[in-house]
Enzyme design. Structure first.
Site, short mmCIF file in Angstrom:
data_model
loop_
_atom_site.label_atom_id
_atom_site.label_comp_id
_atom_site.label_asym_id
_atom_site.label_seq_id
_atom_site.Cartn_x
_atom_site.Cartn_y
_atom_site.Cartn_z
N GLU A 545 0.84 -1.27 -0.02
CA GLU A 545 0.01 -0.22 0.10
C GLU A 545 0.86 1.39 -0.03
OE1 GLU A 545 -2.41 -3.24 0.75
OE2 GLU A 545 -0.86 -2.56 1.85
N HIS A 612 -11.96 -5.55 6.43
CA HIS A 612 -12.51 -5.22 5.38
C HIS A 612 -13.87 -4.31 5.40
CE1 HIS A 612 -10.14 -8.87 4.67
NE2 HIS A 612 -9.95 -8.50 3.83
#
Length: 812
Positions: A545, A612
């Site tokens: 990321e 998530h």
């Protein structure tokens, strides 16, 4: 050419090939190669001779699955031959250095030390005062590492690469001990002034007092940042921009041996290697990371050995020898421009001063006076005495001056003359810095975002402020959500269409993220319809990321319009540094524009658990320099994507996963791109005067459902869809508050520290007189997001709970 030098190189990296390499060198006539042309001509016959001496063993099994023994042998031989060819090419470059280049290098090293000495004098001398107090400034020196000036000698630098359209040369990311490299990139007295202005916090470039680091992006010098890994990933993004634009430019990253332990540095060199981007990575091994010795930093034999893990060449060189440094960086730049990808260069030297000015006393055992010579070390210092004594005998300034004088490049007395000239130049700039004004304090709130209003503190109880308030503002225009159409586009379709619009409209736009390209098209298959048309612009990143965000920052600085993707917004935590300390601060620190979009799939309502489903928008809501949009409808999703891509600042684009394929929000969308929506503009989705419900994202639809249920009881509620969190439409929030007199803020995020509490503070402070009841905030519980359906249902606020709170508020 001296074959012993080649032998030493081979011994360092490939010791078992030493005797073969020396024999091949002699057989190829290497002892007769003494100039650049002859050394270059030696490369091909030497490679043939060496390859002939290295024959593969017979009848060996596969060393690893699906790799034949012969293939592995040939790959290893190719690696050895390539390394030896690189050595010979560097030797040819070194032989080609002109007397003028070498004199510039010596002058540059002298100027570096003279500037460093004067920076230390600022720290100890009390010449600069702010009010009644002495201001020392915070600074760092490069004592012992001045030879790095030579690294830039054949890079694309200087005034010839500065055009009206911007900088067209190579771009470098120096760190705090790279003053010499900065002086080489912009060889001008003004650069000395920049270094002093930065340390002393005076008005003007490079930072106008907003930071203490030295850089000038208009001359290809990326200003450093204190979190050391930031620059490496920004450089990776710039290299990506150069490659995408087909430009013959190189991006150069510097890090210390301590900084090479950072994950961001690894992620940067890894992604550049994977895509063969035009970059150079330099590890400056100066024996000590602040106070941590090399043995506590890494178990590698030499730091250049790390290159093997990335599949790139790595070399270790003497960091005090300017000719070797010049040749190494010139060779690495040639490789990068030829499309061969990055190179890792380790320079070995020693820091001959403390980490910063204030640390000299601890490092050396006493605080020395600035001098042309290295200061002596006492037993009380924390530096390694044996190493200090060794490197004290390798001062690059007198050593290089003696070499040049012996070779007739400079005359006797020139070295001292260079010193006097440097001291005079530095003192002239120092006097100018002493006399320079401080930054205007009123400008401290300027320049956080492009076109931003000056940020100031407002005393809302001041009678003048209160007199200017409109307590009966006009009604907000109604922007109801277009009716659901079962034949319409889903929210997911709309995001895809917005990205497609951007890709078609602007060749600078590209998409970068995990699993976005190839045959896949993102974890939700959102991008799959675009792959056939734009596959070469939808690029897979490594699983990193921080790399996604850092590349987007660098590419944006390099002239691209990247759209980065977090596979789930939860994962942005591992890229936090790149967002908060890099993207968000660049415009404020030094005026750079970072036009990038970061897509953030987010939200619960899907039984996806704690990794998530999180709401990360509050993490960034309080970070000046970032913009945040949260569309709630397909139409807004497409239009806000256009706005985000066109914006000159970094925009976090939150797309709620629960809305992706929800048939209840489908809308008919035009085939043509939608007009862009202005960022920071809320939408009144429903009008009423009994209660204002404020929300964003998926919970806008929950708020509308609650408002409909209230209407059956005769309660008419307004519903305000924020659409943007930063910039926030404060005027709309206050207007709906003053019209309804009761406010219920509803969001999916946990209440504590969430957006709702911030909105409540704004409302009670600025619209207190208009309130007939307390401002209510309803959010999720202060726990991680649970996975099991009944747990998530209890964790999130539901319609019955929100409706009950609304009725109680109306009845208050």
């Amino acid at each position: 050419m001296n074959g012993a030098l080649l032998g030493a190189f081979v011994l360092e990296r490939y010791p078992f090939a030493h005797s073969h390499a020396v024999a091949a060198f002699e057989a190829a006539g290497g002892t007769d190669a003494h100039d650049a042309e002859r050394i270059d001509a030696l490369r091909a016959p030497f490679s043939r001779e060496l390859r002939a001496r290295l024959q593969p063993p017979a009848d060996l099994p596969e060393p690893t699955p699906r790799v034949p023994a012969a293939s592995r042998w040939c790959a290893a031989i190719d690696e050895l031959l390539d390394a030896c060819d690189g050595f010979l090419r560097r030797a040819a470059i070194q032989a080609s250095l002109t007397p003028a280049e070498r004199r510039e290098i010596l002058r540059g090293m002298v100027l570096t030390r003279a500037t460093d000495n004067r920076l230390k004098m600022f720290f100890t001398g009390g010449e600069v005062r702010y009010g009644e107090a002495t201001f020392q400034g915070k600074g760092f020196r490069s004592l012992g590492q001045e030879a790095i000036y030579a690294a830039a000698i054949r890079l694309r630098r200087g005034a010839s690469y500065k055009a009206d359209a911007g900088w067209r040369g190579d771009v470098v990311a120096p760190l705090i001990r790279d003053l010499g490299f900065v002086l080489a990139m912009r060889p001008d007295p003004q650069t000395v002034r920049l270094a002093m202005t930065a340390q002393m916090g005076k008005a003007g470039p490079p930072m106008d007092g907003r930071d203490l680091h030295l850089g000038d992006f208009q001359w290809g010098i990326l200003p450093p940042a204190a979190p050391l890994g930031i620059g490496a990933l920004t450089i990776a993004g710039l290299a990506m921009a150069f490659a995408r634009q087909g430009e013959d430019r190189v991006a150069v990253s510097f890090i210390g041996e301590g900084g090479s332990s950072l994950g961001e540095w690894h992620e940067a060199i890894n992604l550049c290697a994977a895509r063969r981007l035009p970059a150079i990575f330099c590890i400056q091994n100066n024996q000590t990371a602040l106070s941590t010795p090399v043995r506590d930093q890494s178990a590698v034999r030499v730091f250049a050995d790390k290159a093997a893990g990335y599949g790139v060449p790595g070399i270790t060189i003497d960091g005090t020898d300017p000719d070797i440094i010049a040749a190494a960086f010139t060779w690495a730049a040639e490789r990068a421009r030829a499309g061969k990808g990055p190179t890792l260069i380790e320079t070995v030297s020693m820091r001959m001063c403390g980490h910063a000015h204030h640390d000299d006393m601890l490092y050396l055992g006493k605080d020395p006076q600035p001098s042309w010579d290295y200061p002596p070390m006492t037993e009380q210092g924390y530096a390694n005495q044996e190493l200090y004594e060794y490197w004290s005998r390798r001062d690059p300034l007198p050593a290089y001056a003696a070499r040049l004088q012996a070779e007739g490049v400079i005359a006797a007395g020139d070295f001292d003359r260079f010193k006097r000239a440097a001291e005079a130049l530095v003192e002239e700039q120092a006097r100018a810095v002493i006399e320079a004004p401080w930054p205007d304090a009123d400008t401290v709130g300027d320049g956080v975002l492009a076109g931003d209003r000056r940020r100031t503190r407002v005393e809302f109880l001041d009678p003048a402020v209160r007199a200017a308030v409109d307590y009966d503002p006009p009604s907000l225009p109604l922007e109801p959500i277009a009716p659901r159409d079962p034949k319409g586009s889903t929210f997911l379709d709309a995001v895809m269409m917005g990205i497609g619009d951007a890709l078609r409209a602007d060749p600078r736009v590209f998409v970068y993220g995990e699993d976005v390209g190839g045959p896949y098209g993102n974890a939700f298959l959102l991008l799959r319809p675009l792959l056939k048309e734009f596959g070469e612009r939808i690029l897979n990143s490594p699983l990193s990321e921080a790399a996604v965000i850092g590349v987007c920052v660098g590419a944006a600085l390099g002239g691209q319009r990247p759209i980065g993707e977090m596979q789930f917004n939860d994962f942005v935590a591992t890229g936090f540094n790149q967002l908060v300390n890099n993207a968000a601060k660049i415009r404020y620190r030094w005026g750079g524009s970072v036009p990038m979009v970061l897509r953030m799939p987010w939200g619960g309502l899907r039984h996806a658990g704690p990794y998530h489903s999180q709401n990360t928008e509050p993490w960034f809501y309080r970070t000046p320099g970032l913009k945040i949009v949260v569309p709630s409808t397909p139409a807004d999703a497409r239009a806000l994507m256009a706005s985000a891509v066109a914006d000159p600042d970094p925009v976090l684009y939150y797309e709620h996963i629960a809305l992706y394929r929800d048939p209840r929000v489908k809308q008919i969308l035009d085939e043509l791109p939608a007009p862009a929506l202005p960022l920071g503009k809320a939408a009144l989705r429903r009008s009423g005067h009994d209660l204002a419900i404020i929300s964003y994202g998926a919970y806008v639809h929950t708020a509308l459902a609650v408002a409909e249920s209230l209407a059956s009881d005769g309660v008419q509620a307004s519903v305000l869809d924020l659409r943007s969190l930063a910039p926030l439409d404060r005027d709309a929030v206050l207007a709906v508050t003053r019209q309804c007199n009761r406010v219920l803020i509803v969001h999916e995020d946990s209440r504590t520290g969430g957006i709702g509490e911030s909105l409540a503070a704004i409302i009670q402070e600025e619209a207190f007189e208009s309130l007939d009841a307390p401002v209510r905030v309803i959010g999720a519980l202060d726990t991680p997001v649970p996975y099991s359906p009944p747990l998530e249902a209890r964790f999130l606020p539901g319609e019955p709970e929100i409706a009950r709170a609304a009725r109680l508020l109306v009845g208050y």
